[in-house]
Design a protein around this motif. Structure first.
Motif, mmCIF file in Angstrom:
data_model
loop_
_atom_site.group_PDB
_atom_site.id
_atom_site.type_symbol
_atom_site.label_atom_id
_atom_site.label_comp_id
_atom_site.label_asym_id
_atom_site.label_seq_id
_atom_site.Cartn_x
_atom_site.Cartn_y
_atom_site.Cartn_z
ATOM 1 N N ASP A 1 0.821 -1.218 0.000
ATOM 2 C CA ASP A 1 0.000 0.000 0.000
ATOM 3 C C ASP A 1 0.853 1.266 0.000
ATOM 4 O OD1 ASP A 1 -2.399 -1.298 -0.088
ATOM 5 O OD2 ASP A 1 -2.750 -1.274 2.069
ATOM 6 N N GLY B 1 3.460 8.128 -0.487
ATOM 7 C CA GLY B 1 3.074 7.225 0.594
ATOM 8 C C GLY B 1 4.147 7.210 1.661
ATOM 9 N N ILE C 1 -0.477 4.907 -0.139
ATOM 10 C CA ILE C 1 -1.348 4.840 1.039
ATOM 11 C C ILE C 1 -0.451 4.708 2.263
ATOM 12 C CG2 ILE C 1 -3.134 3.516 2.239
ATOM 13 C CD1 ILE C 1 -4.170 2.631 -0.476
ATOM 14 N N PRO D 1 -7.582 5.318 5.792
ATOM 15 C CA PRO D 1 -6.494 5.422 4.801
ATOM 16 C C PRO D 1 -7.021 5.830 3.435
ATOM 17 C CG PRO D 1 -7.059 3.131 5.193
ATOM 18 C CD PRO D 1 -7.867 3.931 6.165
ATOM 19 N N ARG D 2 -6.279 6.672 2.739
ATOM 20 C CA ARG D 2 -6.698 7.120 1.408
ATOM 21 C C ARG D 2 -5.462 7.538 0.613
ATOM 22 N NH1 ARG D 2 -8.014 10.402 5.422
ATOM 23 N NH2 ARG D 2 -7.199 12.512 5.474
ATOM 24 N N VAL D 3 -5.592 7.451 -0.700
ATOM 25 C CA VAL D 3 -4.504 7.873 -1.582
ATOM 26 C C VAL D 3 -4.422 9.387 -1.569
ATOM 27 C CG1 VAL D 3 -3.669 7.913 -3.953
ATOM 28 C CG2 VAL D 3 -4.757 5.855 -3.042
ATOM 29 N N ARG E 1 -2.897 2.968 7.244
ATOM 30 C CA ARG E 1 -3.170 1.582 7.599
ATOM 31 C C ARG E 1 -2.168 1.235 8.698
ATOM 32 N NH1 ARG E 1 -6.794 -0.095 4.070
ATOM 33 N NH2 ARG E 1 -6.572 0.245 1.827
ATOM 34 N N ASN F 1 -5.161 9.020 8.713
ATOM 35 C CA ASN F 1 -4.925 8.593 7.335
ATOM 36 C C ASN F 1 -3.758 7.604 7.280
ATOM 37 O OD1 ASN F 1 -4.642 8.366 4.568
ATOM 38 N ND2 ASN F 1 -3.619 10.337 4.334
#
Length: 490
Positions: A73, A229, A78, A337-339, A303, A301
């Motif tokens: 991710d 990320g 992410i 979590p988001r891009v 994981r 934001n």
């Protein structure tokens, strides 16, 4: 929304534990996710986690289940965080680094060298459509100061917050790395600068929380988009009981600071998981440097995965039970979590043509808000969204429901942070006001005491004056009599 991944890991018994209790352990395996735990009073508790790693579990198994999904991710922009938690001597640093980060058996390599290798493997497999770069930072929190382990002259780094990038370490050294060997060599030099010390439970006990930060930049060539990320690995210092570690002097002061910051971490977890539905609680992120740095990783934001490291020995049952309960509470934290892409670069590429779609999405989200709130509330929220730039992200490819959740949660966080800052300012003003009042009261008491003393002295002198004058007259008369007598004799 997603939950944190929580795993428990029980290390093998130490020689001291075998000497004291033989092969007796306080856990009984039920399956790969559940086990029974017996405390000091022989009371049994059942715990269930996403995965439980027992004595014979391999380092590779921990990495593949806990870290590998987060590594993938991070390369896809992410954010991710991996935290090792537990009492001192429970195997946190071994799980994170292995016996040595540079030279060790393949089977014993820890999470950190495997993460480095995994990042570069993911980049290689992405093909030629994307261009990646990796930057590495490494800090420790020692005695509540953030120290740069790549540049020891930076021993008190300030923590900042950016609306677009989240929590930042101001001025921290960032090293660009082009292959795993270079990254591991840099990490090895940073690890050599860590604060460690000897206790009765650990020959090389971590005296600080160590944080490894990998920033992965991804540039999509076809539309010139830039995504970022961030992958954070946290090797926490262990909680300590002084009677077990035998800490004295400097080591004792270090232990107090470590335990205090871990206590704040527990308070943050409780605040995140024990709130009433629909009510925003105060989250004490600012009460320690550790929780402030991990603010985005705890309910934000990112994981996030937590590895709860424990001793299986009955002699450490109380501490292991505390660690496991901490993990159970953390299971209830919800992440978002988001891009995240670079808006300036995207806007430059897409230009005004994307505006109609962007505003259409904004209108739909605001319409959904109107179904839940009064018109005046929606207007206020719209202004807040605009001020924070929440809705205007032309690179967003998220579904509408997800976007709706994001904008509402981000606004709540923004309001919460504003309230925290106001509360902090108010508390500071109250302290200053209290200090001024105390100084004024002290000055008034001093003035009153001086005046009273002066009045008392004057009054006493007035009352004593007749007696003093009478005595003086008698002394003069007696002196005159003596002179007259001398004259007669002569």
């Amino acid at each position: 929304m997603s939950s944190m991944t929580i795993c428990a890991r029980f290390r093998p018994l130490s020689s001291k534990e075998r000497r004291d209790h033989g092969d007796t352990v306080c856990i009984r395996c039920i399956d790969a996710e559940t086990f029974l735990f017996k405390d000091e009073k022989d009371e049994e508790f059942t715990f269930s986690f996403d995965k439980v790693f027992y004595e014979k579990s391999e380092q590779a198994q921990v990495y593949e289940f806990l870290a590998w999904p987060i590594v993938k991710d991070a390369v896809d922009a992410i954010n991710g965080t991996i935290i090792t938690y537990g009492q001192t001597g429970a195997g946190k640093t071994y799980s994170m680094e292995g016996p040595s980060i540079l030279v060790c058996d393949e089977q014993k390599r820890g999470l950190l060298p495997r993460v480095v290798e995994g990042l570069f493997d993911c980049i290689k497999s992405s093909g030629g459509t994307m261009k990646h770069s990796i930057k590495l930072s490494m800090v420790e929190i020692y005695m509540e100061k953030v120290r740069d382990l790549f540049d020891l002259s930076k021993d008190n780094i300030q923590i900042k917050e950016s609306k677009s990038q989240g929590i930042l370490l101001n001025g921290v050294t960032e090293i660009s790395v082009s292959d795993p060997a270079e990254a591991l060599q840099s990490l090895s030099s940073g690890i050599a600068n860590r604060a460690v010390g000897e206790t009765q439970m650990n020959m090389a006990s971590s005296r600080s929380h160590c944080i490894y930060i990998f920033t992965v930049h991804q540039e999509v060539k076809r539309d010139d988009r830039l995504k970022t990320g961030k992958l954070i690995l946290v090797d926490l210092a262990g909680s300590e009981k002084v009677e077990k570690t035998g800490a004295e002097g400097k080591v004792l002061e270090e232990a107090k600071t470590i335990n205090k910051s871990l206590s704040v971490l527990g308070n943050v977890i409780n605040a995140l998981t024990c709130g009433s539905p629909g009510k925003v609680n105060h989250i004490p992120f600012r009460d320690s440097k550790l929780t402030r740095i991990l603010q985005d990783s705890l309910g934000g934001n990112s994981r996030t995965a937590l590895l709860c490291c424990c001793s299986p020995s009955p002699s450490n049952a109380l501490e292991s039970l505390s660690t496991l309960r901490f993990g159970m509470r953390a299971k209830h934290i919800k992440m978002s979590p988001r891009v995240k892409c670079n808006e300036d670069k995207c806007a430059k590429k897409q230009g005004p043509a994307s505006s109609p779609i962007k505003h259409e999405s904004c209108d739909i989200i605001l319409d959904k808000l109107k179904e839940r709130f009064d018109a005046e509330d929606v207007k206020l929220l719209e202004e807040l969204f605009t001020l924070n730039g929440i809705l205007f992200d032309p690179c967003s490819s998220e579904e509408l429901d997800s976007a709706f959740e994001d904008v509402t949660s981000q606004t709540i966080v923004s309001l919460q942070q504003a309230v925290e800052e106001l509360a902090s300012t108010v508390d500071e003003l109250k302290r200053e006001n209290k200090g001024l009042k105390e100084r004024l009261a002290a000055a008034e008491r001093c003035h009153a005491a001086g005046k009273e003393a002066g009045d008392n002295n004057t009054s006493s002198l007035v009352h004593k004056l007749p007696g003093i004058l009478s005595s003086f007259v008698s002394w003069v008369r007696s002196l005159s009599s003596i002179k007259l007598l001398n004259c007669e004799v002569n």
